[in-house]
Design an enzyme around this catalytic site. Structure first.
Site, short mmCIF file in Angstrom:
data_model
loop_
_atom_site.label_atom_id
_atom_site.label_comp_id
_atom_site.label_asym_id
_atom_site.label_seq_id
_atom_site.Cartn_x
_atom_site.Cartn_y
_atom_site.Cartn_z
N GLN A 11 0.98 6.38 6.35
CA GLN A 11 2.33 6.38 5.79
C GLN A 11 2.83 7.79 5.49
OE1 GLN A 11 2.05 3.88 2.31
NE2 GLN A 11 1.73 2.01 3.49
N HIS A 33 0.27 5.24 0.50
CA HIS A 33 0.74 5.58 -0.84
C HIS A 33 0.68 7.08 -1.13
CE1 HIS A 33 -0.41 1.20 -2.17
NE2 HIS A 33 0.40 1.25 -1.11
N GLU A 36 9.37 -2.30 -8.50
CA GLU A 36 9.95 -2.01 -9.82
C GLU A 36 11.03 -0.94 -9.76
OE1 GLU A 36 5.81 -2.73 -12.38
OE2 GLU A 36 6.84 -0.79 -12.47
N TYR A 74 3.34 3.35 -17.17
CA TYR A 74 4.16 2.30 -16.58
C TYR A 74 3.35 1.11 -16.06
CZ TYR A 74 8.17 5.14 -17.45
OH TYR A 74 9.15 5.85 -18.11
N TYR A 122 -2.46 -8.89 -1.50
CA TYR A 122 -1.89 -9.36 -0.23
C TYR A 122 -2.58 -10.63 0.25
CZ TYR A 122 0.61 -4.95 -0.01
OH TYR A 122 1.44 -3.89 -0.29
#
Length: 364
Positions: free
Chosen positions: A80, A144, A238, A248, A259
């Site tokens: 990614q 990520h 979020e 958080y 998943y």
């Protein structure tokens, strides 16, 4: 019975017409063609654009022409990650500083992690390149990396790094990079009032923690607050307002599930952890974020725009008292929405994978 059926049909037809009308009211114009993954873009004072392609290309788009900037550091694409966000210094007109994030393999460990770099952009070239932050250690996991950049009204630079796929180690531990929002002075120095400066072993640049993979970040033009959104797993995407030193929740508290369909937590809220102001379950896979602060779109002024990679639309979020009270979908079906910006002209521009950058046209 016929009257009843006719009434029902009229109601259904009216609903479909009104829904279709909303979707059709906002058309678009393709401004920059033939981009594969416009991860980020920003507008220069002359209204030209700097565009990052994930594959490692920085493009200057001016007067309808794309010019590749050849003075980037060596950038690879891995999972990614690649060349990601880009942002101008608030005083760019005078100092010519740009900031961008990418992945790199230097430093400890095998694999890659996220870098924030500053450089001067002048006469079509980058100079005085300086790494302001490099997350460590590297990881061979391909997911990520984050990563978005924003400046607040005081000139601090914020950037996000995802949990690098290690949810059980990184997000809740301030001695480790990953799953965090960071804050620096514009030259890379650590602000003395960062929340973990005096904590032994902590990463001093951390501003908030407990995040999964924030791929949206914007300074609210009406309040000056830093707003972010982040990917959940299956559910639990979020929106958050970032506060100093706040946890958080990820992965201790989440609306998402694995998943595979199994649970990793039974908690959607926990004491001492900040709840999101909004969440999407099921996930929309959010990327890109912008507020409409101009008058170009009538009643949409004040709305928050969030792109959906998964469902290929832009969500127009109506905000009231820091809550999303309504969502509408626009620009549906053009492709995976990667980036959103409001231009110097007050119009909204959207980066769409395998298409380019489109301009959102107001209603006629």
């Amino acid at each position: 019975m016929r009257v009843f059926k006719s009434s029902v049909l009229i109601v259904i037809a009216s609903f479909l017409i009104s829904s279709f009308a909303f979707a059709q009211e906002y058309k678009h114009e393709v401004i920059v063609k033939d981009l594969s993954n416009p991860w980020g873009f920003t507008f220069l004072p002359d209204n030209s654009m700097l565009i990052t392609e994930k594959k490692g290309e920085l493009i200057h788009f001016k007067n309808g022409k794309k010019t590749k900037i050849n003075s980037l550091p060596s950038i690879e694409q891995y999972g990614q990650g690649g060349l990601m966000d880009i942002e101008l210094h608030p005083d760019f007109a005078n100092n010519r500083y740009i900031y961008f994030t990418y992945i790199a393999s230097h430093g400890s460990g095998r694999g890659y992690n996220t870098v924030l770099m500053r450089a001067i952009f002048k006469d079509g070239k980058l100079s005085e390149k300086k790494i302001l932050y490099k997350a460590s250690p590297n990881s061979t996991r391909g997911q990520h990396f984050g990563s978005r950049i924003a400046f607040d009204r005081e000139g601090y630079v914020y950037f996000s790094i995802g949990d690098r796929g290690d949810r059980d180690a990184n997000p809740q531990d301030v001695t480790r990079d990953g799953g965090k929002i960071y804050r620096l002075h514009d030259d890379g120095k650590i602000p003395e009032d960062n929340p973990f400066v005096k904590k032994s072993g902590a990463k001093k640049a951390i501003y908030s923690f407990g995040h999964r993979n924030p791929q949206g970040m914007e300074t609210n033009p009406f309040t000056g607050e830093i707003w972010t959104h982040e990917h959940g797993p299956r559910g639990g995407d979020e929106i958050n307002i970032i506060e100093k030193g706040i946890n958080y929740g990820w992965p201790k508290a989440s609306f998402g599930i694995n998943y595979s369909g199994s649970k990793f937590t039974n908690n959607t809220s926990l004491p001492g952890m900040k709840d999101p102001l909004h969440h999407w379950t099921p996930s929309i896979a959010p990327s890109g974020m912008a507020f409409i602060s101009s008058n170009n779109y009538g009643t949409l002024k004040g709305s928050l725009l969030v792109g959906s990679l998964k469902f290929e639309y832009v969500s127009v979020c109506t905000i009231e008292n820091d809550k999303v009270i309504k969502e509408e979908k626009i620009l549906e079906g053009l492709g995976r929405v990667r980036s959103i910006e409001q231009g110097n002209d007050g119009f909204i521009y959207v980066g769409i994978e395998n298409l380019g950058i489109v301009k959102l046209l107001p209603k006629k």
